[in-house]
Enzyme design. Structure first.
Site, PDB file in Angstrom:
ATOM      1  N   TYR A 139       0.688  -0.873   0.002  1.00 24.50           N
ATOM      2  CA  TYR A 139       0.122   0.094   0.034  1.00 24.50           C
ATOM      3  C   TYR A 139       0.851   1.247   0.058  1.00 24.50           C
ATOM      4  O   TYR A 139       0.682   2.333  -0.799  1.00 24.50           O
ATOM      5  CB  TYR A 139      -0.879  -0.149   1.423  1.00 24.50           C
ATOM      6  N   LYS A 142       0.874   4.075  -2.621  1.00 23.46           N
ATOM      7  CA  LYS A 142       0.487   5.274  -2.431  1.00 23.46           C
ATOM      8  C   LYS A 142       1.599   6.343  -2.791  1.00 23.46           C
ATOM      9  O   LYS A 142       1.320   7.553  -3.169  1.00 23.46           O
ATOM     10  CB  LYS A 142       0.223   5.608  -1.091  1.00 23.46           C
TER      11      LYS A 142
HETATM   12  P1  NAD Z   1     -13.690   2.139   1.744  1.00 23.18           P
HETATM   13  O1  NAD Z   1     -13.202   0.607   1.635  1.00 23.18           O
HETATM   14  O2  NAD Z   1     -14.594   2.489   2.568  1.00 23.18           O
HETATM   15  O3  NAD Z   1     -13.899   2.530   0.295  1.00 23.18           O
HETATM   16  C1  NAD Z   1     -13.307   2.109  -1.150  1.00 23.18           C
HETATM   17  C2  NAD Z   1     -14.301   1.867  -2.147  1.00 23.18           C
HETATM   18  O4  NAD Z   1     -13.326   1.480  -3.209  1.00 23.18           O
HETATM   19  C3  NAD Z   1     -15.154   0.732  -1.857  1.00 23.18           C
HETATM   20  O5  NAD Z   1     -16.524   1.186  -2.108  1.00 23.18           O
HETATM   21  C4  NAD Z   1     -14.806  -0.302  -2.870  1.00 23.18           C
HETATM   22  O6  NAD Z   1     -15.833  -1.217  -3.286  1.00 23.18           O
HETATM   23  C5  NAD Z   1     -13.946   0.528  -3.864  1.00 23.18           C
HETATM   24  N1  NAD Z   1     -13.370  -0.438  -4.691  1.00 23.18           N
HETATM   25  C6  NAD Z   1     -12.284  -1.160  -4.330  1.00 23.18           C
HETATM   26  N2  NAD Z   1     -11.777  -1.727  -5.365  1.00 23.18           N
HETATM   27  C7  NAD Z   1     -12.256  -1.200  -6.612  1.00 23.18           C
HETATM   28  C8  NAD Z   1     -12.231  -1.358  -7.841  1.00 23.18           C
HETATM   29  N3  NAD Z   1     -11.234  -2.435  -8.226  1.00 23.18           N
HETATM   30  N4  NAD Z   1     -12.904  -0.616  -8.775  1.00 23.18           N
HETATM   31  C9  NAD Z   1     -13.799   0.015  -8.338  1.00 23.18           C
HETATM   32  N5  NAD Z   1     -14.150   0.355  -6.916  1.00 23.18           N
HETATM   33  C10 NAD Z   1     -13.284  -0.133  -6.024  1.00 23.18           C
HETATM   34  O7  NAD Z   1     -12.403   3.160   1.898  1.00 23.18           O
HETATM   35  P2  NAD Z   1     -11.911   4.463   2.134  1.00 23.18           P
HETATM   36  O8  NAD Z   1     -11.608   4.711   3.442  1.00 23.18           O
HETATM   37  O9  NAD Z   1     -13.210   5.435   1.720  1.00 23.18           O
HETATM   38  O10 NAD Z   1     -10.644   4.942   1.166  1.00 23.18           O
HETATM   39  C11 NAD Z   1     -10.925   5.775  -0.129  1.00 23.18           C
HETATM   40  C12 NAD Z   1      -9.535   5.906  -0.694  1.00 23.18           C
HETATM   41  O11 NAD Z   1      -8.777   6.685   0.324  1.00 23.18           O
HETATM   42  C13 NAD Z   1      -8.624   4.729  -0.878  1.00 23.18           C
HETATM   43  O12 NAD Z   1      -7.927   4.952  -1.882  1.00 23.18           O
HETATM   44  C14 NAD Z   1      -7.845   4.546   0.373  1.00 23.18           C
HETATM   45  O13 NAD Z   1      -6.659   3.977   0.058  1.00 23.18           O
HETATM   46  C15 NAD Z   1      -7.679   6.087   0.608  1.00 23.18           C
HETATM   47  N6  NAD Z   1      -7.189   6.472   2.000  1.00 23.18           N
HETATM   48  C16 NAD Z   1      -8.102   6.183   3.070  1.00 23.18           C
HETATM   49  C17 NAD Z   1      -7.716   6.371   4.233  1.00 23.18           C
HETATM   50  C18 NAD Z   1      -8.440   6.126   5.586  1.00 23.18           C
HETATM   51  O14 NAD Z   1      -7.978   6.542   6.873  1.00 23.18           O
HETATM   52  N7  NAD Z   1      -9.738   5.616   5.516  1.00 23.18           N
HETATM   53  C19 NAD Z   1      -6.468   7.009   4.795  1.00 23.18           C
HETATM   54  C20 NAD Z   1      -5.649   7.338   3.513  1.00 23.18           C
HETATM   55  C21 NAD Z   1      -6.026   6.956   2.262  1.00 23.18           C
END
Ligand code: NAD
Length: 251
Positions: free
Chosen positions: A151, A155
């Site tokens: 990851y 990223k």
């Molecule tokens: P989440 O798991 O709640 O949502 C992620 C969404 O992406 C889900 O609806 C899932 O179905 C969809 N998804 C996964 N694989 C996919 C694919 N191949 N094609 C289309 N859709 C797909 O996660 P989140 O926390 O809302 O994260 C959103 C973004 O933010 C991600 O890129 C994550 O890495 C990043 N992020 C999150 C955090 C955190 O603390 N939550 C921190 C840093 C970065």
């Protein structure tokens, strides 16, 4: 007057979490919004909760045919494309010695290949109209995080991808930036708590304690940054990664 009146915004992985929060903010500020996510029914249900014109589409961002079909459907249904937010993401955390090739490939596919495929299709529309905005979703984990070699690499890779697209597409009217969220309360961080054997609320409380602003973030914190970077006020900003983390990377 909304900041995004007349614009079409596409957010990947937006049936829930940060993506849905971002899609909602675009819709509230006047954009027509496309929700792309793996399951079309979930994407359609989420789109139905947005104000204004919207569409939900089932799409795997790691699959080139799926991406091409989805973007064509967005343009057909909403009349164009002006903004792309590459938000879809997954985690497959493991210490290096336990990390499988599938853990590695899955994370690379969704984050890096997904952002590449989506951006390559979207830029055709952006370049033709000499206008477009791309925001990629990095993470504070880009700076290194135990158990997240896959990851973290993906990223940080997105930050290099962002800078390079900014160089290539800037002369063609396209701004490309990234946001790097810290701890945001979503299903993704709740799943991490469960995997670590911690109560969800306790995990959030512990994370907040290590953060200068003493709270965890919510999807609305990321939505505010993403929409700013996609607004015309930010047209002199490109190639940047904005950390939205309550200062967690300072300590
Ligand atoms: P989440 O798991 O709640 O949502 C992620 C969404 O992406 C889900 O609806 C899932 O179905 C969809 N998804 C996964 N694989 C996919 C694919 N191949 N094609 C289309 N859709 C797909 O996660 P989140 O926390 O809302 O994260 C959103 C973004 O933010 C991600 O890129 C994550 O890495 C990043 N992020 C999150 C955090 C955190 O603390 N939550 C921190 C840093 C970065």
């Amino acid at each position: 007057m909304g900041r995004f009146d007349g614009r079409v915004a596409l957010v990947t992985g937006s049936a829930r979490g940060i993506g849905f929060g971002t899609a909602s903010r675009f819709a509230e500020e006047g954009a027509s919004v496309a929700i792309l996510d793996l399951d079309e029914a979930a994407a359609t249900e989420a789109a139905g909760r947005l104000p204004g014109q919207s569409i939900g589409i089932g799409c795997d961002v790691a699959d080139a045919d799926s991406v091409a079909t989805a973007v064509a459907r967005v343009v057909e249904a909403l009349g164009g494309l002006h903004i792309l937010v590459n938000n879809a993401g997954v985690t497959r955390d493991n210490l290096l010695f336990k990390m499988t090739e599938d853990d590695w490939d899955t994370v690379m596919s969704v984050h890096l290949r997904g952002a590449f495929l989506m951006s390559r299709v979207a830029q055709q529309h952006f370049v033709a109209q000499k206008y477009g905005k791309i925001v990629n979703t990095s993470s504070t984990s880009a700076l290194g995080n135990r158990g997240q070699a896959n990851y973290s690499a993906a990223k940080m890779g997105l930050q290099g991808f962002t800078r390079t697209l900014a160089i290539e597409l800037g002369p063609l009217g396209v701004n490309v930036n990234a946001v790097a969220p810290g701890f945001i309360a979503t299903d993704m961080t709740d799943a991490t708590a469960t995997r670590l054997g911690l109560d969800v609320e306790e995990f959030r409380r512990l994370s907040a304690e290590h953060n200068p602003v003493r709270r965890v973030g919510g999807p609305e914190d990321i939505a505010a940054a993403v929409t700013f970077l996609c607004s015309d006020e930010a047209s002199y900003i490109t190639g940047q990664t904005l950390y939205v983390d309550g200062g967690s990377t300072l300590v």
